[in-house]
Design an enzyme around this catalytic site. Structure first.
Site, PDB file in Angstrom:
ATOM      1  N   CYS A   1     -22.036   5.814  58.102  1.00 26.11           N
ATOM      2  CA  CYS A   1     -21.804   7.260  58.254  1.00 26.11           C
ATOM      3  C   CYS A   1     -20.332   7.646  58.087  1.00 26.11           C
ATOM      4  O   CYS A   1     -20.002   8.833  58.137  1.00 26.11           O
ATOM      5  CB  CYS A   1     -22.331   7.755  59.596  1.00 26.11           C
ATOM      6  SG  CYS A   1     -21.358   7.245  61.013  1.00 26.11           S
TER       7      CYS A   1
ATOM      8  N   CYS B   1     -23.306   2.232  66.326  1.00 25.07           N
ATOM      9  CA  CYS B   1     -22.538   3.431  66.014  1.00 25.07           C
ATOM     10  C   CYS B   1     -23.157   4.630  66.736  1.00 25.07           C
ATOM     11  O   CYS B   1     -24.363   4.864  66.627  1.00 25.07           O
ATOM     12  CB  CYS B   1     -22.536   3.669  64.504  1.00 25.07           C
ATOM     13  SG  CYS B   1     -21.735   5.217  64.034  1.00 25.07           S
TER      14      CYS B   1
ATOM     15  N   CYS C   1     -17.370   3.163  60.440  1.00 29.10           N
ATOM     16  CA  CYS C   1     -18.760   2.759  60.252  1.00 29.10           C
ATOM     17  C   CYS C   1     -19.068   2.845  58.756  1.00 29.10           C
ATOM     18  O   CYS C   1     -18.778   3.854  58.123  1.00 29.10           O
ATOM     19  CB  CYS C   1     -19.685   3.682  61.033  1.00 29.10           C
ATOM     20  SG  CYS C   1     -21.429   3.427  60.633  1.00 29.10           S
TER      21      CYS C   1
ATOM     22  N   CYS D   1     -24.635   7.093  63.841  1.00 26.25           N
ATOM     23  CA  CYS D   1     -25.811   6.817  63.008  1.00 26.25           C
ATOM     24  C   CYS D   1     -26.671   5.664  63.499  1.00 26.25           C
ATOM     25  O   CYS D   1     -27.705   5.370  62.897  1.00 26.25           O
ATOM     26  CB  CYS D   1     -25.383   6.567  61.565  1.00 26.25           C
ATOM     27  SG  CYS D   1     -24.607   4.955  61.320  1.00 26.25           S
TER      28      CYS D   1
ATOM     29  N   CYS E   1     -10.056  -2.875  68.136  1.00 31.43           N
ATOM     30  CA  CYS E   1      -9.797  -2.012  69.279  1.00 31.43           C
ATOM     31  C   CYS E   1     -10.600  -0.726  69.084  1.00 31.43           C
ATOM     32  O   CYS E   1     -10.239   0.114  68.268  1.00 31.43           O
ATOM     33  CB  CYS E   1      -8.297  -1.730  69.338  1.00 31.43           C
ATOM     34  SG  CYS E   1      -7.799  -0.788  70.773  1.00 31.43           S
TER      35      CYS E   1
HETATM   36 FE    FE Z   1     -22.298   5.232  61.772  1.00 31.94          FE
END
Ligand code: FE
Length: 174
Positions: free
Chosen positions: A141, A89, A138, A92, A161
């Protein structure tokens, strides 16, 4: 009729936003998969203010992760990448996807048939743009990553995607 449709769309939009912000605001430990540890670890949710995210992220990352934006097809840095490694990510640093689960979808966006673990992402209904899609976020976060569709390849039949700008690639050590 038109008014009813507009209203229901507005309510749905609010419901989606509420769901996402609730997820992001709930701090506390969560169990997520760590590639480095080859197993599950306890991790704290990452909660930041809009101003803090703006400071940390590039304008493009902020637009996609925090404002649910979408990068133009074929323009993302990972759209056609085949290097071996992990996609984390960009907000984070949580491990999200493995290069071995990436495939060429022909869409111009990095596409995966599975996340590194279902525990590292969350999904939410997205009824914007006059379509019903499933948003992928995510888990740590609450950052918007992209959408998941049912037209992917085996073994899952799913197509995650993603936006390149929501991801940070880390190559495997050789
Ligand atoms: Fe994240």
């Amino acid at each position: 009729m038109a008014i009813v449709l507009v209203l229901s769309g507005a309510i749905q939009g609010c419901a989606n936003k509420g769901e996402t912000s609730t997820l992001a605001q709930h701090s506390g430990p969560i169990k997520v998969y760590s590639y480095e540890k080859r197993g599950y670890i306890m991790s704290e949710k990452v909660v930041r203010t809009e101003a803090e995210w703006k400071k940390q992220l590039t304008p493009e990352q902020f637009h996609i992760l925090r404002q649910k934006g979408t990068e133009q097809a074929g323009t993302g840095k990972y759209a056609y990448s085949h290097e071996h490694g992990i996609y984390r990510c960009a907000g984070c640093g949580l491990d999200l996807f493995r290069s071995e689960d990436k495939y060429e979808s022909g869409t111009g966006w990095p596409s995966f048939f599975a996340p590194i673990s279902p525990d590292n992402i969350t999904t939410a209904a997205d009824n914007s743009l006059f379509s019903r899609r499933t948003e992928v976020l995510c888990r740590r976060c609450g950052g918007h990553l992209g959408h998941v569709f049912n037209d992917g390849p085996p073994p899952t039949g799913l197509r995650y995607c993603m936006n390149s700008a929501a991801l940070d690639f880390v190559a495997f050590k050789k």
